[in-house]
Scaffold this motif. Structure first.
Motif, PDB file in Angstrom:
ATOM      1  N   ARG A  13       0.751  -1.291  -0.257  1.00  0.00           N
ATOM      2  CA  ARG A  13       0.043  -0.375  -0.140  1.00  0.00           C
ATOM      3  C   ARG A  13       1.258   1.233  -0.089  1.00  0.00           C
ATOM      4  O   ARG A  13       1.914   0.940   0.512  1.00  0.00           O
ATOM      5  CB  ARG A  13      -0.718   0.073   1.678  1.00  0.00           C
ATOM      6  CG  ARG A  13      -1.871   0.901   1.296  1.00  0.00           C
ATOM      7  CD  ARG A  13      -2.518   0.788   2.635  1.00  0.00           C
ATOM      8  NE  ARG A  13      -3.940  -0.056   2.211  1.00  0.00           N
ATOM      9  CZ  ARG A  13      -4.627   0.617   3.745  1.00  0.00           C
ATOM     10  NH1 ARG A  13      -4.162   0.281   4.405  1.00  0.00           N
ATOM     11  NH2 ARG A  13      -5.752  -1.131   4.123  1.00  0.00           N
ATOM     12  N   ARG A  14       0.527   2.139  -0.918  1.00  0.00           N
ATOM     13  CA  ARG A  14       1.369   3.693  -0.795  1.00  0.00           C
ATOM     14  C   ARG A  14       1.500   4.223   0.409  1.00  0.00           C
ATOM     15  O   ARG A  14       0.111   3.866   1.533  1.00  0.00           O
ATOM     16  CB  ARG A  14       0.751   4.270  -2.172  1.00  0.00           C
ATOM     17  CG  ARG A  14       0.903   4.325  -3.095  1.00  0.00           C
ATOM     18  CD  ARG A  14       0.802   5.454  -4.146  1.00  0.00           C
ATOM     19  NE  ARG A  14      -0.882   5.341  -4.264  1.00  0.00           N
ATOM     20  CZ  ARG A  14      -1.764   6.250  -4.206  1.00  0.00           C
ATOM     21  NH1 ARG A  14      -1.993   7.619  -3.315  1.00  0.00           N
ATOM     22  NH2 ARG A  14      -2.929   6.571  -4.523  1.00  0.00           N
ATOM     23  N   ASP A  16       0.477   7.037   3.228  1.00  0.00           N
ATOM     24  CA  ASP A  16      -0.970   7.024   3.657  1.00  0.00           C
ATOM     25  C   ASP A  16      -1.349   7.816   4.781  1.00  0.00           C
ATOM     26  O   ASP A  16      -0.072   7.529   5.654  1.00  0.00           O
ATOM     27  CB  ASP A  16      -2.206   5.774   3.558  1.00  0.00           C
ATOM     28  CG  ASP A  16      -3.382   5.805   4.728  1.00  0.00           C
ATOM     29  OD1 ASP A  16      -3.571   7.298   4.659  1.00  0.00           O
ATOM     30  OD2 ASP A  16      -3.338   4.735   5.313  1.00  0.00           O
ATOM     31  N   ARG A  17      -1.947   9.046   4.478  1.00  0.00           N
ATOM     32  CA  ARG A  17      -1.598   9.760   5.810  1.00  0.00           C
ATOM     33  C   ARG A  17      -1.587   9.131   7.317  1.00  0.00           C
ATOM     34  O   ARG A  17      -1.188   9.620   8.606  1.00  0.00           O
ATOM     35  CB  ARG A  17      -3.004  10.617   5.581  1.00  0.00           C
ATOM     36  CG  ARG A  17      -2.423  12.477   6.759  1.00  0.00           C
ATOM     37  CD  ARG A  17      -3.450  13.096   5.930  1.00  0.00           C
ATOM     38  NE  ARG A  17      -4.257  12.636   5.772  1.00  0.00           N
ATOM     39  CZ  ARG A  17      -5.618  13.177   7.236  1.00  0.00           C
ATOM     40  NH1 ARG A  17      -5.014  13.550   8.029  1.00  0.00           N
ATOM     41  NH2 ARG A  17      -6.996  12.664   7.516  1.00  0.00           N
ATOM     42  N   ASP A  18      -2.981   7.719   7.931  1.00  0.00           N
ATOM     43  CA  ASP A  18      -2.452   7.761   8.454  1.00  0.00           C
ATOM     44  C   ASP A  18      -1.533   6.710   8.828  1.00  0.00           C
ATOM     45  O   ASP A  18      -1.560   6.957   9.872  1.00  0.00           O
ATOM     46  CB  ASP A  18      -3.812   6.198   8.473  1.00  0.00           C
ATOM     47  CG  ASP A  18      -5.447   7.786   9.111  1.00  0.00           C
ATOM     48  OD1 ASP A  18      -5.128   8.840   9.442  1.00  0.00           O
ATOM     49  OD2 ASP A  18      -5.749   7.200   9.389  1.00  0.00           O
ATOM     50  N   ARG A  19      -0.780   5.956   7.823  1.00  0.00           N
ATOM     51  CA  ARG A  19      -0.120   5.504   8.628  1.00  0.00           C
ATOM     52  C   ARG A  19       1.275   6.317   8.722  1.00  0.00           C
ATOM     53  O   ARG A  19       2.188   6.155  10.287  1.00  0.00           O
ATOM     54  CB  ARG A  19       0.803   4.467   7.083  1.00  0.00           C
ATOM     55  CG  ARG A  19      -0.466   3.493   6.373  1.00  0.00           C
ATOM     56  CD  ARG A  19       0.385   2.490   6.689  1.00  0.00           C
ATOM     57  NE  ARG A  19      -0.756   1.427   6.428  1.00  0.00           N
ATOM     58  CZ  ARG A  19      -0.628  -0.562   6.074  1.00  0.00           C
ATOM     59  NH1 ARG A  19       0.482  -0.482   5.896  1.00  0.00           N
ATOM     60  NH2 ARG A  19      -2.365  -0.282   6.051  1.00  0.00           N
ATOM     61  N   GLY A 458     -12.902   3.444  11.497  1.00  0.00           N
ATOM     62  CA  GLY A 458     -12.135   3.711  10.203  1.00  0.00           C
ATOM     63  C   GLY A 458     -13.231   3.658   8.978  1.00  0.00           C
ATOM     64  O   GLY A 458     -13.104   3.714   8.390  1.00  0.00           O
ATOM     65  N   ALA A 462     -13.793   7.731   9.221  1.00  0.00           N
ATOM     66  CA  ALA A 462     -12.907   8.218   9.971  1.00  0.00           C
ATOM     67  C   ALA A 462     -11.782   8.205   9.928  1.00  0.00           C
ATOM     68  O   ALA A 462     -11.095   6.821  10.214  1.00  0.00           O
ATOM     69  CB  ALA A 462     -13.764   7.791  11.068  1.00  0.00           C
ATOM     70  N   THR A 467     -10.792   9.127  14.843  1.00  0.00           N
ATOM     71  CA  THR A 467     -11.329   7.813  15.791  1.00  0.00           C
ATOM     72  C   THR A 467     -11.078   8.251  17.388  1.00  0.00           C
ATOM     73  O   THR A 467     -11.396   7.748  18.191  1.00  0.00           O
ATOM     74  CB  THR A 467     -10.369   6.543  14.578  1.00  0.00           C
ATOM     75  OG1 THR A 467     -10.850   7.364  14.197  1.00  0.00           O
ATOM     76  CG2 THR A 467     -11.016   5.734  15.545  1.00  0.00           C
TER      77      THR A 467
END
Lengths: 560, 346
Positions: A13-14, A16-19, A458, A462, A467
């Motif tokens: 997965r690219r 991502d902001r959450d990661r 999620g 969210a 969250t």
């Protein structure tokens, strides 16, 4: 999409902001742990090996060759051992009384037993001096002279200081034993004494073991009581202080610090193992045990509990009382004159301590919250070592951490020097000193949070931030409140870690009390202690009120 | 195809939870992932939801790859087994949460929440908290919350497993009704074959991380391809070729080509006819009365058989009987010799 037929490339997965956010959540507190815990500990270790021409064991041979060190070590171990036996024994009596007996006035016992936690550790020592010292109430009433400075005084002070921990830990173990177990034993014909021997004692076994290690550790690492009432009875904690503050011998202080670290690390490691065994060995009490009244057992237990509690009340109460006495012991008329602190700075250190405590509590709660939040989302392989690191600070005595800080931050080698002599650094040392307890408390909250809640949020769209605020924080609110107030109260009263970090311009309450006592202004020390206790009591009451409010709201929502 | 999973593989350490699994869901279709616990069905659902990452393979929604999208951007609705309502929010706030995140204007949220509460037949509970609701009510609200955002796919992870039998049957109908009326493509994970048969347009039967058979409920029940599916989809009499030859010589001819060990016969209990006959070659060992039917244990030349009959009591325990099976009522299945777990037999 012909690639599907041939071997499929691993679908990564690219970013991502959450990661990214997850790694920030873990990264920032981790950076803090490394900079403000691991790094200083490495420095103190290196300094213990530093000799004039590089590194070597010369410091160790010097320390190990000195009779003073061995005397202090022997004293520390003897004091630790005796205090442990005494406080676990008394702690078991009270815990057993609270959880396995039926008598009126348990709320009083519960209230009194936490008092020693609300004051700097040296308050027990102060109280004993007012009670049993040369001019103490008891000594004068009986007309005898008791030598309170030294082993016996320190033993009593340390026991009072360790007792709340023993009661809480043993009590927690007793609560785990389900009422049905007792009912089954009763039906099978076991007498009460058999039930005690075969059920209660084995259930409390790990609790007792655990309490023993905790009591041992806090006793041998405590500085306040030893400084005030230890007299000539030197222990390792006072030995470090005299090496560093008395003789400006930092490397030797580091050696003694490392030596003090050994027993606490071992004790902490065993304690953690015992905790795990206890958690896996028993199921939680689903049906709470409701003791019925047994006249003989309960009147004896109530009597013993109240006796121990009256001891605590006497020692703490006399400090409050003495703070209002005009001229102890000659003019017992009451007056507020000791509240006019004459030592340089006056109350400024008290206000500063409040500011520092709020900083430590706010920053600390936020840091452990972020860490807990992030750890749920990173791979196990990464989370586990971080968890171990986060649980490590409890093994480090405050004196050693404080010494590590002065060695690390009073050196111009790194930009961290800018922190030296600031309130921020004291807030930081307080937080990391109590990092483990705060972290573990919050983790128990996180463990109760069903993963489905976060996953549901999620999939509804969210992100991590949302969250955290909408779902996670409300769920673990009680834990957040507990951690906040725990850090605040500990920061208000701690002495050992901060004693090296105060400067003439920047002091904290516990250090001021020690200086007042050193200067012979014992009544002013009592007055100052009373102010600190009042503030901490207020904090405790606010915590209880907040928690009660939260739980009432949750009950209104039909939850637990 | 609306949603396509192609060659999905997921490993946990050395354990392969999913091994090159491909499935398809059509528009408006209700698909059940059925299998015993540990077969990989929940893993597959979580991969589709975006709650965990694929090791290999791809997931396509209307032809576009989903792998790069985190769960919160997929626009799927999900209902978990239990405890997934936000305890600090009211029922209305729970349902409206997804819309709030999408910055929907407040009046519209409250209108939508009211509609959904009516849809799941709980309009009176808007201001209650999850802790005050029964398990069945909580799952209805969870369903309403999942469909509030007009999800592109609805994912149900054993939504009925934590409920008691009566509530389960009721809510089963509810889910079917809601899904039909809204036409949302739905994927439900379950280990309950009855639930799958009742709800699904298509059942995907899984075991040990692979798809064993996919098809309509009738297909899987009447024409199982392997022993595992036959055993998992209700009660069946599984007989080796030589036993079939002894008891039902007519059926032996229907056996497909190949070695006698490759295939076994699957005969459903209700496909066996029982006629009392003093000269019959079988005898009744036991009868259980199950209300709408009777289940007979019959000792036959093929060994013990389970027979189900409706209507009047045909015989008593100990009676001798003859058995009949129509040739097309017998399905020959591959003996994949993986035993289904005991729970599936009942």
């Amino acid at each position: 999409m012909t690639t599907a037929e041939t071997s499929m490339p691993a679908a990564r997965r690219r970013p991502d902001r959450d990661r990214l956010l997850t790694w920030v959540c873990v990264g920032l507190p981790l950076l803090g742990l490394i900079l403000f815990f691991l790094y200083p500990m490495v420095i103190v270790f290196l300094r213990s090996l530093t000799v004039e021409d590089g590194y070597g064991l010369a410091n160790y041979t010097r320390v190990l060759g000195s009779s003073g060190f061995w005397r202090a070590t022997w004293h520390s171990l003897l004091m630790g051992g005796t205090t442990t036996v005494l406080s676990v024994f008394l702690g078991f009596i009270i815990a057993h009384g609270l959880h396995r007996c039926a008598f009126q006035g348990k709320w009083l016992v519960r209230g009194v037993i936490v008092l020693p936690l609300l004051a700097p550790s040296l308050v027990q020592a102060l109280g004993l001096i007012f009670l049993l010292g040369r001019n103490g109430v008891v000594s004068r009433a009986l007309g005898i002279e008791i030598e309170i400075y030294g082993f016996w005084g320190l033993l009593i002070a340390n026991t009072l200081y360790a007792l709340p921990q023993a009661v809480m830990i043993i009590g927690a173990a007793l609560v785990l034993l389900d009422a049905r177990t007792y009912e089954a034993a009763e039906v099978m014909g076991a007498s009460p004494s058999r039930q005690f021997r075969d059920l209660t004692l084995p259930a409390a076994r790990f609790g007792i073991l655990n309490a023993a290690f905790v009591c041992f550790t806090i006793t041998i690492t405590d500085f306040g009581n030893a400084a005030v009432i230890g007299g000539d009875y030197s222990v390792l904690a006072t030995e470090i202080y005299s090496q560093v503050v008395g003789q400006r011998n930092f490397n030797m202080g580091a050696v003694v610090g490392i030596m003090l670290l050994l027993p606490t690390v071992i004790s902490y490691a065993i304690e953690r193992q015992a905790m795990k065994r206890q958690q896996t060995g028993q199921t939680t009490g689903e049906v709470r045990y409701r003791p019925s009244f047994a006249p003989l057992r309960d009147s004896v237990m109530a009597g013993l509990s109240l006796l121990i509690c009256s001891g605590i009340v006497a020692v703490i109460g006399i400090v409050v009382y003495a703070s209002f006495v005009t001229l102890w012991p000659y003019n017992m008329a009451l007056s507020p004159k000791h509240y006019d602190i004459t030592l340089a700075g006056g109350y400024s250190s008290l206000w500063m301590t409040i500011v520092i405590s709020v900083m430590a509590a706010t920053g600390g709660t936020l840091a452990v919250f972020l860490l807990g939040l992030g750890l749920r989302r990173v791979p196990r392989a990464a989370a586990q070592p971080i968890q171990v690191l986060a649980a490590m600070p409890a093994a480090v005595p405050g004196m050693v951490l404080g010494l590590a800080y002065i060695l690390t931050f009073n050196s111009t080698a790194t930009p961290l020097y800018l922190l030296y002599g600031t309130a921020v650094l004291i807030a930081i040392v307080n937080f990391y000193h109590y990092h483990t307890q705060g972290f573990l408390t919050l983790m128990t909250g996180f463990r109760q949070l069903p993963p489905a809640l976060e996953e549901a949020a999620g999939s509804l769209g969210a992100g991590l931030g949302r969250t955290a605020i909408d779902i996670v924080a409300p769920f673990i609110a009680p834990m957040l409140v507990s951690v906040f107030f725990f850090l605040f109260m500990r920061s208000m009263v701690t002495l050992s870690a901060v004693v090296f970090l105060t400067t003439p311009d920047l002091s904290v309450a516990a250090v001021t009390i020690m200086r007042l006592d050193d200067a012979g202004l014992t009544s002013q020390a009592a007055a100052f202690s009373t102010c600190v206790m009042a503030i901490v009591c207020l904090a405790l009451l606010s915590m209880k009120a907040t928690l009660a409010l939260i739980s009432r709201r949750n009950r209104a929502k039909g939850g637990a | 195809m609306y949603l396509t999973v192609r060659e999905a593989t997921k490993n946990y350490g050395s354990f392969t939870a999913l091994n090159r699994v491909s499935i398809e869901i059509d528009e408006g279709e209700f698909v059940c992932l059925l299998g015993p616990s540990g077969c990989g069905k929940t893993t597959l659902l979580r991969l589709i939801a975006g709650l965990s990452d694929l090791d290999e393979g791809e997931i396509l929604l209307e032809g576009a790859a989903l792998s790069d999208l985190p769960a919160r951007k997929r626009g799927f609705g999900i209902v978990f087994q239990s405890y997934s309502l936000f305890p600090n929010m009211t029922v209305a706030e729970n349902i409206g949460y997804g819309l709030k995140i999408r910055s929907t204007p407040r009046p519209e949220i409250s209108r939508r929440v009211t509609d959904l509460l009516n849809l799941v037949k709980l309009p009176q509970l808007a201001d209650s908290f999850p802790g005050q609701l029964s398990g069945g009510q909580q799952q209805r609200i969870a369903l309403a919350r999942a469909i509030a955002v007009d999800p592109r796919v609805l994912l149900l992870d054993e939504p009925l497993s934590a409920l008691d039998a009566k509530v389960r049957a009721e809510l089963r109908g509810e889910i079917r009704h809601v899904q039909r009326s809204l036409g949302i493509p739905t994927l439900m994970v379950t280990h309950d074959q009855e639930e799958a048969l009742a709800l699904a347009d298509k059942i995907i039967c899984m075991n040990h991380g692979v798809v064993v058979q996919a098809g309509t409920p009738e297909d899987l029940y009447n024409r199982p391809r392997t022993r595992f599916v036959a055993e998992f989809m209700g009660i069946s009499n599984l007989l080796p070729a030589d036993a079939v030859g002894r008891a039902f010589p007519d059926l032996a001819a229907t056996r497909p080509q190949g070695s006698a060990d490759d295939h076994i016969a699957c005969i459903r209990p209700e496909q066996i006819g029982v006629t009392p006959d003093p000269d019959g070659n079988a005898s009744v060992r036991g009868i259980s009365f199950l209300g709408n039917l009777r289940r007979l244990e019959v000792e036959s030349p093929a060994g013990p058989l389970v027979v189900e009959t409706h209507g009047a009591k045909p015989c008593r325990e100990g009676d001798r009987v003859t058995l009949q099976v129509a040739p097309d009522a017998c399905t020959w299945v591959a003996d994949d010799s993986t035993r289904a777990p005991a729970e599936a037999q009942a």
